[in-house]
Design a protein around this motif. Sequence first.
Motif, PDB file in Angstrom:
ATOM      1  N   GLY A 193     -16.435  74.568  -7.400  1.00 47.34           N
ATOM      2  CA  GLY A 193     -15.700  74.166  -8.073  1.00 47.34           C
ATOM      3  C   GLY A 193     -14.172  74.499  -7.932  1.00 47.34           C
ATOM      4  N   ALA A 194     -13.850  75.433  -6.829  1.00 47.66           N
ATOM      5  CA  ALA A 194     -12.122  75.152  -7.201  1.00 47.66           C
ATOM      6  C   ALA A 194     -11.884  74.480  -5.145  1.00 47.66           C
ATOM      7  N   ARG A 195     -13.098  74.851  -4.231  1.00 51.80           N
ATOM      8  CA  ARG A 195     -12.752  74.161  -3.150  1.00 51.80           C
ATOM      9  C   ARG A 195     -12.906  72.586  -3.104  1.00 51.80           C
ATOM     10  N   LEU A 196     -14.072  72.444  -3.777  1.00 57.89           N
ATOM     11  CA  LEU A 196     -14.082  70.766  -4.285  1.00 57.89           C
ATOM     12  C   LEU A 196     -13.364  69.917  -4.758  1.00 57.89           C
ATOM     13  N   ALA A 197     -12.084  70.493  -5.678  1.00 53.79           N
ATOM     14  CA  ALA A 197     -11.407  70.172  -6.579  1.00 53.79           C
ATOM     15  C   ALA A 197     -10.036  70.399  -5.732  1.00 53.79           C
ATOM     16  N   ALA A 198     -10.338  71.000  -4.074  1.00 57.47           N
ATOM     17  CA  ALA A 198      -8.982  71.446  -3.774  1.00 57.47           C
ATOM     18  C   ALA A 198      -8.757  70.425  -2.426  1.00 57.47           C
ATOM     19  N   ARG A 199      -9.842  70.154  -1.585  1.00 60.30           N
ATOM     20  CA  ARG A 199      -9.985  69.746  -0.225  1.00 60.30           C
ATOM     21  C   ARG A 199     -11.314  68.409  -0.091  1.00 60.30           C
ATOM     22  N   GLY A 200     -11.815  68.331  -2.084  1.00 56.60           N
ATOM     23  CA  GLY A 200     -13.021  66.601  -1.870  1.00 56.60           C
ATOM     24  C   GLY A 200     -14.204  66.600  -1.391  1.00 56.60           C
ATOM     25  N   GLY A 201     -15.123  66.071  -2.230  1.00 56.37           N
ATOM     26  CA  GLY A 201     -16.890  65.817  -1.703  1.00 56.37           C
ATOM     27  C   GLY A 201     -17.608  66.771  -3.123  1.00 56.37           C
ATOM     28  N   ALA A 202     -18.974  66.198  -3.005  1.00 57.14           N
ATOM     29  CA  ALA A 202     -19.453  66.483  -4.261  1.00 57.14           C
ATOM     30  C   ALA A 202     -20.721  67.717  -3.460  1.00 57.14           C
ATOM     31  N   ALA A 203     -21.208  68.359  -4.359  1.00 62.04           N
ATOM     32  CA  ALA A 203     -22.271  69.292  -4.452  1.00 62.04           C
ATOM     33  C   ALA A 203     -23.528  68.686  -5.722  1.00 62.04           C
ATOM     34  N   LEU A 204     -25.040  68.604  -4.776  1.00 60.25           N
ATOM     35  CA  LEU A 204     -25.412  68.072  -6.143  1.00 60.25           C
ATOM     36  C   LEU A 204     -26.516  69.155  -6.039  1.00 60.25           C
ATOM     37  N   PHE A 205     -26.838  69.522  -6.794  1.00 64.26           N
ATOM     38  CA  PHE A 205     -28.187  70.512  -7.449  1.00 64.26           C
ATOM     39  C   PHE A 205     -29.371  70.016  -7.534  1.00 64.26           C
ATOM     40  N   LEU A 206     -30.278  70.668  -7.510  1.00 61.06           N
ATOM     41  CA  LEU A 206     -31.736  70.168  -7.598  1.00 61.06           C
ATOM     42  C   LEU A 206     -32.198  70.734  -7.900  1.00 61.06           C
ATOM     43  N   ASP A 207     -33.481  71.238  -9.462  1.00 61.73           N
ATOM     44  CA  ASP A 207     -33.921  71.654  -9.931  1.00 61.73           C
ATOM     45  C   ASP A 207     -34.160  72.146 -11.703  1.00 61.73           C
ATOM     46  N   TYR A 208     -34.953  72.988 -11.960  1.00 61.08           N
ATOM     47  CA  TYR A 208     -35.897  73.017 -13.027  1.00 61.08           C
ATOM     48  C   TYR A 208     -34.738  73.778 -14.457  1.00 61.08           C
ATOM     49  N   GLY A 209     -35.060  73.153 -14.815  1.00 60.37           N
ATOM     50  CA  GLY A 209     -33.933  74.044 -16.239  1.00 60.37           C
ATOM     51  C   GLY A 209     -33.828  73.073 -17.519  1.00 60.37           C
ATOM     52  N   PRO A 210     -33.176  73.700 -18.782  1.00 56.51           N
ATOM     53  CA  PRO A 210     -33.430  72.335 -19.958  1.00 56.51           C
ATOM     54  C   PRO A 210     -31.386  71.884 -19.783  1.00 56.51           C
ATOM     55  N   LEU A 248     -23.274  75.946 -15.286  1.00 56.22           N
ATOM     56  CA  LEU A 248     -22.934  75.744 -13.989  1.00 56.22           C
ATOM     57  C   LEU A 248     -21.459  74.642 -13.803  1.00 56.22           C
ATOM     58  N   ALA A 249     -22.074  73.709 -15.021  1.00 57.01           N
ATOM     59  CA  ALA A 249     -21.133  72.163 -15.259  1.00 57.01           C
ATOM     60  C   ALA A 249     -19.154  72.723 -15.606  1.00 57.01           C
ATOM     61  N   ARG A 250     -19.800  73.682 -17.255  1.00 63.72           N
ATOM     62  CA  ARG A 250     -18.328  74.018 -17.009  1.00 63.72           C
ATOM     63  C   ARG A 250     -18.007  75.574 -16.621  1.00 63.72           C
ATOM     64  N   THR A 251     -18.718  75.660 -15.518  1.00 60.28           N
ATOM     65  CA  THR A 251     -17.977  77.058 -14.875  1.00 60.28           C
ATOM     66  C   THR A 251     -17.326  76.691 -13.552  1.00 60.28           C
ATOM     67  N   ALA A 252     -17.261  75.216 -13.661  1.00 58.85           N
ATOM     68  CA  ALA A 252     -17.442  74.418 -12.018  1.00 58.85           C
ATOM     69  C   ALA A 252     -15.686  73.494 -12.684  1.00 58.85           C
ATOM     70  N   ARG A 253     -16.121  73.226 -14.214  1.00 58.61           N
ATOM     71  CA  ARG A 253     -15.372  71.935 -14.284  1.00 58.61           C
ATOM     72  C   ARG A 253     -13.810  73.491 -15.152  1.00 58.61           C
ATOM     73  N   ALA A 254     -14.423  74.419 -15.188  1.00 59.26           N
ATOM     74  CA  ALA A 254     -12.966  75.392 -15.314  1.00 59.26           C
ATOM     75  C   ALA A 254     -12.357  75.770 -13.828  1.00 59.26           C
ATOM     76  N   ALA A 255     -12.904  75.653 -13.156  1.00 59.05           N
ATOM     77  CA  ALA A 255     -12.667  75.931 -11.930  1.00 59.05           C
ATOM     78  C   ALA A 255     -11.706  74.915 -11.053  1.00 59.05           C
ATOM     79  N   GLY A 256     -11.304  73.268 -11.615  1.00 53.68           N
ATOM     80  CA  GLY A 256     -10.913  72.635 -11.423  1.00 53.68           C
ATOM     81  C   GLY A 256     -11.910  71.444 -10.536  1.00 53.68           C
ATOM     82  N   ALA A 257     -12.722  70.878 -10.373  1.00 53.97           N
ATOM     83  CA  ALA A 257     -14.003  70.398 -10.332  1.00 53.97           C
ATOM     84  C   ALA A 257     -14.412  69.280 -11.359  1.00 53.97           C
ATOM     85  N   ALA A 258     -14.775  67.785 -11.080  1.00 48.32           N
ATOM     86  CA  ALA A 258     -15.836  67.473 -12.114  1.00 48.32           C
ATOM     87  C   ALA A 258     -17.403  67.043 -11.939  1.00 48.32           C
ATOM     88  N   ALA A 259     -17.905  67.584 -13.118  1.00 51.19           N
ATOM     89  CA  ALA A 259     -19.398  67.507 -12.863  1.00 51.19           C
ATOM     90  C   ALA A 259     -19.881  66.416 -13.703  1.00 51.19           C
TER      91      ALA A 259
END
Length: 328
Positions: A193-210, A248-259
Amino acid sequence: MERLDAFMARANAAYYAGRDPFGAGGDFTTAPEITQAFGECLGLWAAVTWTLMGSPDPVILAEAGPGRGTLMADALRAARAMVPDFARAARLHLVETSPLLREAQRARLPEATWHEDAASLPDGPLILLANEFLDALPIRQFVRRDGAWAERWVAGGAFAERPASGVALPGTGAEGEIREVNEPALRLAATLGARLAARGGAALFLDYGPAESAPGDSLQAIRGREAADPLAEPGTADLTAHVDFAALARTARAAGAAAHGPVPQGVFLSALGLHSRAAALAASDPGRGARHIEAATRLTAPEAMGRLFKALVLCHPTLPTPPGFETA
Ligand code: SAH
């Protein structure tokens, strides 16, 4: 006596170091091993996301937990054919701890650089892909006992409980309720989250869960395609747990990224054109045409992998919505 996350880390490290678990004859199969169309669609997703980022050159193209390297090999082949400028700009980095799987990846992706941890990826704009990576990371489990949280430890193949400490948990819970915390996944979301907010880009996660954080015990072991006892014979079965996408989305947003997301995998892959690609593969391969269509159905049908599996993207806050997340 070992805390559950230490047990799971040790068991999975031994498991992935000792065997190639994927495909026919293996313990389980994953989307990239089911059809090449999966990796191809993700390659085009990465290429479109790259253009949304302003086509940075170079760009770091990374994958976490690449297994046999199938997803990335399919992704790069599709990207070279459809968006060659992206393929030329991409510098390939793989995060993988298993020496055995690194060798399988090297055979398909000799140009890659390997890392033990995503924290050592080089600086700069990043596109990261990860399929069924987070579910293999070690979890802690907590049980509500007499108005307080106890933590689950493993002793002699069975659970033991000790008072919980050093973790933020809800103030209340029903007696016997179980909560899971995946600390390495949350650390990764914060770092990315911090890195994407500072330097740009996107991280895509595919996995299973609610879609929403939920209580419950989701730890499972798979050996030879069947459920096994997660605590017995560590290192001989694949241990996984549901991914808490909302956390994960909450944690990344708190670090400055969008989710964006999570969206069901079926919705995501259909939006990327998986079914058209499967139809094209079927037309060019008439002898196995039905197989291509069935594979796409398996990945997208709600009763198969289309609903329990989800896609989540963490990205720079001003990046336009990446493909497949328009409904999220
Ligand atoms: N993405 C692949 C493989 C999924 S299995 C596929 O879809 O087929 C999980 C992968 O993550 C394996 O490659 C395993 O060796 C790797 N892995 C597990 N724990 C890891 C960790 N802590 N750090 C890096 N890689 C890990």
